[in-house]
Design a protein around this motif. Structure first.
Motif, PDB file in Angstrom:
ATOM      1  N   ALA A 277       0.742  -1.101  -0.097  1.00  0.00           N
ATOM      2  CA  ALA A 277       0.042   0.014  -0.060  1.00  0.00           C
ATOM      3  C   ALA A 277       0.847   1.180  -0.037  1.00  0.00           C
ATOM      4  O   ALA A 277       0.295   2.301  -0.191  1.00  0.00           O
ATOM      5  N   ASN A 278       2.290   0.938   0.247  1.00  0.00           N
ATOM      6  CA  ASN A 278       3.056   2.383   0.230  1.00  0.00           C
ATOM      7  C   ASN A 278       4.520   2.014  -0.216  1.00  0.00           C
ATOM      8  O   ASN A 278       4.854   0.588  -0.272  1.00  0.00           O
ATOM      9  N   ALA A 281       6.331  -0.289   2.343  1.00  0.00           N
ATOM     10  CA  ALA A 281       5.917  -1.722   2.228  1.00  0.00           C
ATOM     11  C   ALA A 281       6.940  -2.560   1.173  1.00  0.00           C
ATOM     12  O   ALA A 281       7.373  -3.741   1.225  1.00  0.00           O
ATOM     13  N   GLU A 349       1.574  -2.996   5.121  1.00  0.00           N
ATOM     14  CA  GLU A 349       0.218  -2.599   4.763  1.00  0.00           C
ATOM     15  C   GLU A 349      -0.054  -2.789   3.315  1.00  0.00           C
ATOM     16  O   GLU A 349       0.695  -2.582   2.170  1.00  0.00           O
ATOM     17  N   SER A 350      -1.139  -3.744   3.025  1.00  0.00           N
ATOM     18  CA  SER A 350      -1.189  -4.260   1.624  1.00  0.00           C
ATOM     19  C   SER A 350      -2.553  -3.921   1.246  1.00  0.00           C
ATOM     20  O   SER A 350      -3.557  -4.098   2.255  1.00  0.00           O
ATOM     21  N   ASP A 351      -2.987  -4.058  -0.108  1.00  0.00           N
ATOM     22  CA  ASP A 351      -4.495  -4.027  -0.366  1.00  0.00           C
ATOM     23  C   ASP A 351      -4.528  -5.252  -1.421  1.00  0.00           C
ATOM     24  O   ASP A 351      -3.663  -5.544  -2.014  1.00  0.00           O
ATOM     25  N   ARG A 416     -10.885 -10.333   3.762  1.00  0.00           N
ATOM     26  CA  ARG A 416     -10.285  -9.044   3.369  1.00  0.00           C
ATOM     27  C   ARG A 416     -10.915  -8.926   1.734  1.00  0.00           C
ATOM     28  O   ARG A 416     -11.219  -7.480   1.762  1.00  0.00           O
ATOM     29  N   ASP A 460      -5.958  -4.971   7.642  1.00  0.00           N
ATOM     30  CA  ASP A 460      -6.110  -3.790   6.767  1.00  0.00           C
ATOM     31  C   ASP A 460      -6.587  -2.805   7.692  1.00  0.00           C
ATOM     32  O   ASP A 460      -7.336  -1.876   7.165  1.00  0.00           O
ATOM     33  N   THR A 461      -5.911  -2.305   8.680  1.00  0.00           N
ATOM     34  CA  THR A 461      -6.590  -1.408   9.642  1.00  0.00           C
ATOM     35  C   THR A 461      -6.044   0.052   9.199  1.00  0.00           C
ATOM     36  O   THR A 461      -6.526   1.106   9.465  1.00  0.00           O
ATOM     37  N   HIS A 462      -5.152  -0.153   8.341  1.00  0.00           N
ATOM     38  CA  HIS A 462      -4.430   1.265   7.511  1.00  0.00           C
ATOM     39  C   HIS A 462      -5.765   1.868   6.852  1.00  0.00           C
ATOM     40  O   HIS A 462      -5.429   3.050   6.237  1.00  0.00           O
TER      41      HIS A 462
END
Length: 702
Positions: A277-278, A281, A349-351, A416, A460-462
């Motif tokens: 996610a960024n 990561a 942090e991932s999607d 997720r 996935d709390t980010h």
């Protein structure tokens, strides 16, 4: 000298295991020729066979079917006995035979003809013909209803009046002794079912929900839902199959390994992975891949033929220290391993990539089906899709404790993916045109419930907006309380634990590699309930019931109910019968004790060093010592929906007709909470149940 069957079994198992567990670094030679072809070539050099037998192997026909026919002739098996002989050979190692049948249907690299050709050819070259057992003589001993009637009258204190004795004798003559066990089993099941129906409530929450939790229908989720709702009436829970209607093949960070997170009834069509996610990561993905490569190398060193000897010499001192830690202080060893993992590969942090796997129409279709199936029409500010997994150490049956709806895998990926679909603004816009309006203030979050520790971990709390962080903090506080209460509730029936133990002590079982009872799994499962939450809200079902939410008003054409009955109910029946037969005859249909299990490649387990492939659950999944914990009862399906709709679905599906009409599982239903329950049979709905009377009368419906 070993019995002939033992020699044939041992030799057969050796070759079948070698053929089926063909490791890419050490493949079985001539495997492309099939089991019989490879065996025929290699057995001519097998030192386990006498020299004369090896010479005979060279003369065998090259094809399996011809070899099987030739072996029957050489063993002097006449045509009348051949069917019985072949059945007996298959029954000698039923675990291997059933696995080969499955593999023939799904993989196609082996079949039962080749298997029988090897067995019978071994018998022929060794000169060990099969024993032909005559069928048992039917029991023709006379039944004496009069004598039984006298004993029954004495037991019932009904007196010795001849008319009473004659009436009892007539009844007993219509109910032969051979049918008694089936009657007792049915009465036993009806007693539980009647008690269950009498406990169902109509209690609704009077508070508007602040949090809605969609949990798996797994029986272990019932305890979590019950404790959460008892702590705060503003928490509303729902039940759905643990893949949440999103069938995916999932791999983390483009890993070469993937899982099929869906029921075994389905075939994977959609591949979902995750992406960082960024930028922070992204820099750690190399560390993740390095650790995956290291783990793969370690696994290869443990499973290939020669590597373990070299590996043990080089690294034995390291693993000696870790083994000591895992034995003496398992919790410390697990914390150190977790710290090392976090240090080498920090949490990323991932999607999940659902938008790349599904079209918009597909995503909206999956979301609509899920909402209509579970009856979720009004939305709280926070909706949590909570999958589940089980943590244990040194457990060859670990997948049996994970999510059955996710193919024996953890439910993280499915939760997720579902949350990502429901948070998609385009999906919500399309759902709005179909009468399902999800407020913009509602946020969907994924979580996972560890059924060994009963912790709920947010995922996935980010992605959580600042407006919902207080809700999540409050829920996390409540779930921690519910978790402690539930783990101590379960401690009452876990061997070596009690309610006096701390939650920490009970949770330590997950890290102990000598622990054969990390948790009970789905032991004691007995019923599958389809209906609104008010049927069971506030009722302690003792973690015995699969709970699937359903509201007929949101499913006008019955498509959701049809999906529930033809998919989750069928999977629950598989689970129920897995426990049923493993408890009914643990040695034949179960897997014996865990303490002597050995893995045979990636196929299954042996008890000890060889023998049959164990088919069911280990004894530690159904019993303690010599006492059963799981009560072997056929699954009772209870549905609140229009009776004609239920009957139409059952009559239109051959699998359901087979299950219900033949008594493999039972079906009870009612249209509304104001109507009595009715039982379904081959002739339709026939018996209306007075739950007040049924609760006090054991076997009342016989």
């Amino acid at each position: 000298q070993p019995a002939a069957s033992d020699i044939i079994d041992d030799l057969t198992v050796k070759w079948v295991a070698a053929f089926l567990d063909s490791h890419p670094l050490w493949p079985m030679p001539h495997r492309e020729d099939g089991l019989y072809g490879a065996w025929r070539t290699l057995a001519a050099h097998d030192p386990a066979l006498q020299r004369s037998a090896r010479r005979k192997v060279k003369t065998l026909p090259p094809k399996a079917d011809a070899a099987l026919s030739s072996a029957l002739v050489r063993l002097n098996i006449n045509a009348a006995d051949r069917h019985a002989v072949l059945r007996a050979e298959l029954a000698s190692l039923p675990g291997w035979a059933s696995h080969i049948k499955w593999r023939a249907e799904h993989v196609g690299d082996i079949n039962l003809v080749e298997y029988l050709a090897v067995r019978l050819s071994l018998r022929a070259v060794l000169g060990r013909p099969p024993a032909i057992t005559p069928p048992p003589e039917p029991d023709t001993s006379p039944i004496e209803p009069a004598q039984r009637a006298i004993r029954l009258a004495r037991h019932l204190q009904a007196g010795t009046d001849p008319a009473t004795i004659e009436t009892l004798a007539q009844i007993l003559s219509l109910h032969p002794t051979a049918a008694h066990l089936f009657t007792f089993q049915r009465a036993y099941e009806l007693h539980y079912q009647n008690a269950l129906l009498s406990e169902l409530s109509s209690r609704k929450s009077v508070q508007p929900p602040q949090v809605q939790l969609v949990a798996c229908i797994d029986t272990r989720s019932e305890g979590l839902r019950r404790h959460l709702e008892a702590l705060d009436e503003r928490i509303e829970t729902f039940g759905a199959a643990g893949f949440f209607g999103v069938p995916i093949r999932f791999a983390s960070f483009n890993s070469p390994a993937s899982i099929d997170s869906m029921p075994a009834l389905l075939t994977p069509r959609y591949f979902v992975t995750e992406k960082p996610a960024n930028d922070t990561a992204k820099r750690h993905i190399a560390g993740l891949r390095f650790r995956q490569a290291l783990a793969a190398g370690l696994h290869a060193s443990e499973t290939t033929t020669a590597a373990p000897f070299i590996f043990a010499e080089a690294t034995g001192w390291i693993f000696g220290v870790t083994s000591a830690l895992r034995t003496l202080v398992p919790s410390v060893a697990r914390r150190w391993a977790k710290a090392l993992e976090d240090a080498t590969t920090p949490a990323l942090e991932s999607d999940v990539t659902v938008a790349e796997a599904f079209t918009l129409e597909e995503r909206a279709g999956l979301a609509e089906a899920t909402l209509r199936m579970i009856g979720l029409g009004q939305f709280a500010p926070l909706v949590i899709f909570c999958g589940h997994r089980s943590t244990s150490t040194n457990n060859l049956y670990e997948s049996s404790l994970d999510c059955g709806a996710c193919g024996g895998n953890p439910g993280n990926a499915s939760a997720r993916a579902a949350a990502a679909i429901f948070n998609d603004p385009e999906v919500r816009a399309l759902l709005r045109t179909r009468g399902l309006d999800i407020p913009s203030s509602t946020f969907f979050l994924a979580a996972v419930h560890d059924t060994t520790s009963d912790h709920v971990t947010m995922l996935d709390t980010h992605l959580v907006p600042s407006t919902h962080r207080e809700l999540i903090t409050n829920f996390d506080h409540l779930q921690a309380k519910a978790s402690d209460a539930l783990v101590l509730e379960r401690a009452q029936i876990l061997p070596g634990s009690s309610r006096r133990d701390s939650a920490t002590k009970v949770r330590r079982r997950a890290a102990d590699w000598a622990e054969v009872y990390p948790e009970w799994g789905l032991a004691a499962n007995a019923a599958f309930l389809v209906g609104p939450r008010e049927l069971t809200r506030g009722v302690d079902l003792n973690r015995r019931v699969f709970l699937h939410s359903y509201e007929p008003e949101l499913d006008p054409n019955g498509a959701g109910l049809e999906t529930i009955l033809t998919a989750p109910v069928v999977v629950a029946q598989w689970i129920n019968h897995q426990y049923y037969f493993s408890a009914l005859h643990p040695e034949t249909f179960g897997a014996g004790t865990k303490t002597i299990h050995n893995a045979i490649g990636t196929i299954g387990v042996f008890s000890g060093q060889g023998g049959d492939l164990r088919r069911g659950l280990p004894w530690q999944s159904v019993g303690i010592g010599d006492q059963l914990i799981h009560e072997p009862m056929r699954l009772a399906v209870v549905v609140q929906a229009p009776l004609d709709l239920i009957a139409r679905i059952v009559n239109g599906n051959a699998v359901l007709r087979t299950l219900f009409d033949n008594g493999w599982i039972t079906l009870t239903g009612r249209a509304t909470a104001e109507e009595p329950w009715s039982r379904y049979g081959p002739d339709g709905w026939s018996v209306q149940i007075d739950t007040a009377a049924a609760a006090t009368t054991e076997g009342a419906m016989l």
